[in-house]
Scaffold this active site. Structure first.
Site, PDB file in Angstrom:
ATOM      1  CG  ASN A  82      -1.999  -1.415   1.267  1.00  0.00           C
ATOM      2  OD1 ASN A  82      -1.579  -2.132   2.152  1.00  0.00           O
ATOM      3  ND2 ASN A  82      -2.724  -1.461   0.330  1.00  0.00           N
ATOM      4  CB  ILE A  90       0.384   6.498   1.619  1.00  0.00           C
ATOM      5  CG1 ILE A  90       1.772   6.705   2.080  1.00  0.00           C
ATOM      6  CG2 ILE A  90      -0.411   5.624   2.590  1.00  0.00           C
ATOM      7  CD1 ILE A  90       1.796   7.733   3.347  1.00  0.00           C
ATOM      8  CB  CYS A  91      -3.172   3.282  -1.351  1.00  0.00           C
ATOM      9  SG  CYS A  91      -4.756   2.716  -1.728  1.00  0.00           S
ATOM     10  CG  LEU A  92      -4.449   4.811   5.266  1.00  0.00           C
ATOM     11  CD1 LEU A  92      -4.791   3.128   5.678  1.00  0.00           C
ATOM     12  CD2 LEU A  92      -3.657   5.199   6.182  1.00  0.00           C
TER      13      LEU A  92
END
Length: 246
Positions: A82, A90-92
């Site tokens: 992620n 960032i993938c969040l």
């Protein structure tokens, strides 16, 4: 920078500095006192390939913070599905669609730390890493540990034989535990008041701690944690307290 935003960021940074247990840090990125560009850090969580490392994060504060999330990017290179292994992007959800003014710089960093324990390969930022985690969890764990040693200062160690590395079941369990702990920490800030009741004031731009403090000062009934409509007189008292007029 607006005075309200500056005060809130300064207060958040002071709270992070006073918290010695979490080992989370955040401070202005440069030599000056620019509160719109920060540098944060946190330790790699235990029982993960990142354990023992220190991860630095570049933080840029939006002009309408806290109504928009801070822009965060890993400065420390990390092997994680992620997080881009090239750019640190960032993938969040917490930093995008699930952001709320209730959240803080500290809670965002805690969410990043939790993400290291609960990778989501089916919603990746780095498809190569995600593919490795799905295809060969043991290889993923080995590479992630090598990067933690090389880039984050983690001590050299091998994954214990027989541990089996990361598996789908262990990842699910870690994810459930991390989410349950995160929810518990977030609710603790409400001191027994109903979340929706407090968040109606948070939506006005006040943080949870200030609203809860105002509730306690005015003597608002916790009502067993259930939501209810406050009388107009109480609304006025709470608002006055939040604006420093009482």
């Amino acid at each position: 920078m607006s005075s309200n935003r500056a005060r809130r960021i300064a207060k958040e940074l002071a709270e992070i500095q006073n918290d010695k247990l979490s080992q989370i840090t955040a401070e202005p990125a440069g030599a000056g006192d620019d509160l719109t560009h920060l540098r944060g850090s946190f330790p790699g969580p235990p029982d993960t390939p990142y354990e023992g490392g220190t991860y630095h994060v570049d933080i840029k504060i939006a002009s309408d913070y806290p109504f928009r999330p801070p822009n965060m990017r890993f400065e420390t290179k990390i092997w994680h599905p992620n997080v881009s292994s090239v750019t640190g992007a960032i993938c969040l959800d917490t930093l995008s669609t699930q952001w709320s003014p209730v959240l803080t710089i500290k809670s965002a960093l805690i969410s990043l730390q939790s993400l290291l324990s609960t990778p989501e390969p089916k919603d990746p930022q780095d498809h190569e890493v995600a593919s490795m985690l799905i295809r060969n969890p043991s290889e993923f764990e080995h590479v992630a540990r090598e990067w933690a040693v090389k880039y984050a200062g983690a001590p050299k160690r091998e994954v214990a034989e027989g541990s089996g590395g990361a598996t789908a079941e262990s990842l699910r369990k870690k994810s459930q535990d991390a989410k349950a702990n995160e929810a518990k920490v977030a609710l603790a800030a409400y001191h027994g008041y109903n979340k929706d009741l407090v968040d109606r004031f948070v939506a006005m731009g006040f943080d949870v701690e200030a609203v809860v403090s105002a509730f306690e000062y005015v003597g608002i009934d916790r009502n067993g944690g259930e939501d209810y409509e406050l009388e107009e007189a109480y609304m006025g008292d709470i608002t006055a307290r939040l604006f420093g007029e009482a």
